[in-house]
Design a protein around this motif. Structure first.
Motif, PDB file in Angstrom:
ATOM      1  N   HIS A  59       0.868  -1.056  -0.167  1.00  0.00           N
ATOM      2  CA  HIS A  59      -0.063   0.245   0.093  1.00  0.00           C
ATOM      3  C   HIS A  59       0.844   1.292  -0.069  1.00  0.00           C
ATOM      4  CE1 HIS A  59      -3.018   2.854   1.306  1.00  0.00           C
ATOM      5  NE2 HIS A  59      -3.866   2.084   0.722  1.00  0.00           N
ATOM      6  N   LYS A  60       0.491   2.359  -0.691  1.00  0.00           N
ATOM      7  CA  LYS A  60       1.288   3.558  -0.897  1.00  0.00           C
ATOM      8  C   LYS A  60       1.397   4.282   0.206  1.00  0.00           C
ATOM      9  CE  LYS A  60      -2.744   6.145  -2.353  1.00  0.00           C
ATOM     10  NZ  LYS A  60      -3.304   7.225  -3.351  1.00  0.00           N
ATOM     11  N   SER A  61       0.623   4.171   1.309  1.00  0.00           N
ATOM     12  CA  SER A  61       0.614   4.932   2.521  1.00  0.00           C
ATOM     13  C   SER A  61       1.651   4.118   3.550  1.00  0.00           C
ATOM     14  CB  SER A  61      -0.776   5.142   3.266  1.00  0.00           C
ATOM     15  OG  SER A  61      -1.531   5.952   2.436  1.00  0.00           O
TER      16      SER A  61
ATOM     17  N   VAL B  90      -3.326   2.326   6.140  1.00  0.00           N
ATOM     18  CA  VAL B  90      -2.978   1.275   5.478  1.00  0.00           C
ATOM     19  C   VAL B  90      -4.100   0.170   5.859  1.00  0.00           C
ATOM     20  CG1 VAL B  90      -1.248  -0.578   4.952  1.00  0.00           C
ATOM     21  CG2 VAL B  90      -0.710   1.795   5.702  1.00  0.00           C
TER      22      VAL B  90
END
Length: 395
Positions: free
Chosen positions: A318-320, A377
């Motif tokens: 996940h990008k976060s 996330v």
């Protein structure tokens, strides 16, 4: 675990749990043992050293009295270097079985020692196997010694030392084991696994504090090591001979650390020895892995090779997700985790050893869940490429 085993208690004075492969969370009794000063040449401290050596030897079930224990000042790496320098002949050749950072460190040490060596490098995912060792030894008669890391904590893999030992001695060679992060929790009895020497450290599965390591070796190998070491301070034969003659360390020992380690050894025995300690760590691992997989995390290794010492998890895709933010969030909740050491994919590690039990591991999982929520996330699943790479390298 025996009925008289010490109960697991939270760290003293609000300390965070150290979820690392050592240093690790120690008991209050171990910490308390360091409050007294000791004279390094005094008879009371000589008695502590003698009892410590005796208790360590009991852990390998040496019924024939063929082995002795030599403690060595410094970090575990000091003792690994002492073992390699003392037991590998200068005109010999060493086969290094490597599947992580500590196998690579052994090869680097042999470079410094000017010992001829070759490496079987299995990468981060797989253990060296007996048939590979057999093939390498048959192909190169010059190889005199094989060195393997018992538990490679850069990945968390538990290497099959019994299988490797059988292959080594079937070909008439000698085995040295770096059991830094396994001894005390994984059986290494000399009646079941043959080796010339093994090395470990105070601040691992016996749950002492950092400051010295120890080598357990055959007495005839210690005798043969006379004059072989490159180093004054790391000469195992000289340390052994002096200690057996006088009961003293050659140079100033870490007195407080040694006394704390004796306290840790007594707690280890009360817990049921290697079997009891290993059972608790295995329970810790199982609870941790099940809980983290429930959050979407994936382990680097398949279940077959997961050690009860430390577990490596892929970073979420996940990008976060950011590891440093995750680390700080876990620390605020009372848990210090460990960054990854893999070269191919991003990862982190969570240790299962130290003064922790299954209830603590459930708290770790909850802390991970809360930390992901704070970061935004929703799913900890790893990148697809990480799983593809794992499958490719493990094939």
């Amino acid at each position: 675990m025996s009925d008289t085993a010490p109960k697991i208690a939270p760290p003293h004075l609000g300390e965070p749990y150290l979820l690392t492969p050592g240093p690790l969370t120690t008991s209050y009794a171990v910490k308390q043992a360091m409050l007294r000063d000791w004279g390094s040449w005094d008879g009371d401290f000589r008695a502590v050293t003698a009892e410590m050596r005796k208790m360590l030897l009991e852990m390998i079930n040496d019924t024939k009295g063929e082995f002795d224990c030599v403690p060595m000042q410094g970090s575990g790496t000091f003792s690994v270097e002492a073992m390699l320098a003392s037991f590998t002949p200068r005109d010999g050749k060493v086969l290094v079985l490597s599947n992580g950072a500590y196998g690579k460190r052994i090869a680097q040490t042999l470079d410094y020692l000017n010992r001829d060596h070759v490496v079987i490098d299995k990468g981060d995912y797989m253990p060296p196997r007996g048939e590979e060792v057999t093939a390498a030894l048959r192909a190169d008669p010059a190889i005199s010694h094989v060195v393997v890391v018992h538990c490679e904590t850069s990945s968390g893999i538990l290497n099959p030392v019994a299988e490797i030992s059988q292959a080594v001695y079937a070909e008439g060679r000698k085995l040295l084991i770096d059991s830094m992060s396994a001894f005390g929790a994984i059986p290494l009895g000399v009646s079941e696994i043959r080796y010339e020497a093994m090395v470990s450290s105070a601040n691992k599965c016996i749950e002492g504090v950092p400051g010295f390591g120890f080598v357990i070796a055959r007495k005839d190998e210690l005798q043969a090591a006379k004059g072989r070491s490159h180093s004054l301070s790391l000469d195992l034969h000289a340390q052994w001979a002096h200690m057996n003659k006088t009961g003293q360390w050659r140079f100033t020992p870490p007195t407080h650390v040694v006394v704390a380690f004796l306290e840790a050894l007594k707690a280890h025995r009360a817990e049921g020895g290697v079997a009891g300690r290993g059972a608790r760590y295995a329970d810790n691992r199982d609870v941790l892995v099940e809980g983290m997989r429930g959050l979407g995390f994936e382990t680097l290794l398949k279940d077959r090779w997961l050690s009860p010492i430390i577990v490596t998890f892929f970073n979420p895709a996940h990008k976060s997700f950011d590891f440093n933010s995750f680390y700080e969030a876990m620390k605020r909740k009372g848990f210090i985790i460990y960054p990854g050491k893999l070269t191919v994919v991003d990862s982190f590690r969570i240790g299962c050893i130290g003064q922790m039990d299954a209830d603590v591991m459930r708290q770790v999982v909850q802390a991970a869940k809360d930390s992901l929520n704070e970061m935004g996330v929703p799913d900890a699943a790893p990148p697809e490429q990480a799983l593809i790479e794992r499958a490719r390298l493990a094939a």
